[in-house]
Design an enzyme around this catalytic site. Sequence first.
Site, PDB file in Angstrom:
ATOM      1  N   HIS A 173       1.047  -1.082  -0.033  1.00 45.54           N
ATOM      2  CA  HIS A 173      -0.109   0.028  -0.007  1.00 45.54           C
ATOM      3  C   HIS A 173       0.725   1.240  -0.104  1.00 45.54           C
ATOM      4  O   HIS A 173       0.612   2.221  -1.032  1.00 45.54           O
ATOM      5  CB  HIS A 173      -0.948  -0.121   1.175  1.00 45.54           C
ATOM      6  N   HIS A 189       3.424   6.322  -1.860  1.00 42.67           N
ATOM      7  CA  HIS A 189       3.844   7.207  -1.376  1.00 42.67           C
ATOM      8  C   HIS A 189       5.296   7.188  -1.626  1.00 42.67           C
ATOM      9  O   HIS A 189       6.004   7.711  -0.693  1.00 42.67           O
ATOM     10  CB  HIS A 189       3.577   7.416  -0.125  1.00 42.67           C
ATOM     11  N   LYS A 235      -4.691  10.510  -8.822  1.00 39.76           N
ATOM     12  CA  LYS A 235      -4.518  10.769  -6.878  1.00 39.76           C
ATOM     13  C   LYS A 235      -4.386  12.412  -7.020  1.00 39.76           C
ATOM     14  O   LYS A 235      -3.455  12.986  -7.342  1.00 39.76           O
ATOM     15  CB  LYS A 235      -3.049  10.257  -6.799  1.00 39.76           C
TER      16      LYS A 235
END
Length: 302
Positions: A173, A189, A235
Amino acid sequence: MSVSPMVCGLLCFAISQGVNHELSEVLNQLWSRDTNRLKPGTDYTISLQGKAGYVAQGSNTARDMARAPLFAYVNEGKLKNIKTYALFMRLLDNYEMSTGVSETVTSEELIENDLFLNAILETEVMKCAHKYLVSKGHSPSDRQQFKRQLYDMWFRLYHRDRSGGEDSCGFEHVFVGESKKGKEITGFHNWVQFYLQEKHGNVDYKGYKAQGNRNTPDEDDHVLNLQFSWKGLVKPVGSSFIGVSPEFEVALFTILFLASTEKVTTAVVKVDEYLLEMVVYRQGRSIGTSYPKLLSSNNRDL
């Protein structure tokens, strides 16, 4: 002693945000030990270009304020020759993009996970983090037991989409990224994954994000708020460290995760020149997500 209005403004802002000084101190120790951090302008060059506009969560239409890629140059030789980066990159293709699709972990992938954890545990960054966590009673002093704790936090599979099997883990994730039922991006990220996906034509950088009409970020900043699309999904706001090593991010988010048993843990910290809000979501004994939110940099409120 006189204090400039700019410095005073940052100090007042920091005080109002409730800076966690203990966490700031240990995270700065990690920062100073991150010898594998790449140098902006030397090891890599980014091109920030335009400021991205508002995009509603779930929408996949975004005006492109950046015609060129974010990464103009990255020294791939360094990525391939620094052990932790090289082993980190081998993990990035081990996962299914969409939640709801069960993950299958092969014996080769288990070995890759193990090699990565062994490599980061050899770094001064992770040794510093381990020492701190032991002092706080959050981690076992035995290295193998600590490694098992890290494995459960970052690599143990769990259900993110309840309709399917074990379809996610903290590492996937945070560092790789996922799509929620193929409709929106979650996680993602990490700057190395961003660079590699951009290089392969899967990521389209749309521009930087900043509040109001305040100063733009600098191209030597090590933390950025960004807007981008990945395989056609947008995003609206993504935040990432830029140029830091994999071990630095694992160490930092591990410390924050273990600092609390709450479902969501947040902390405002001052790391180097950056005022950040660190965010970690818990998924049982594992990381659900973790990321930095840049509040200000170089005495600039963003």
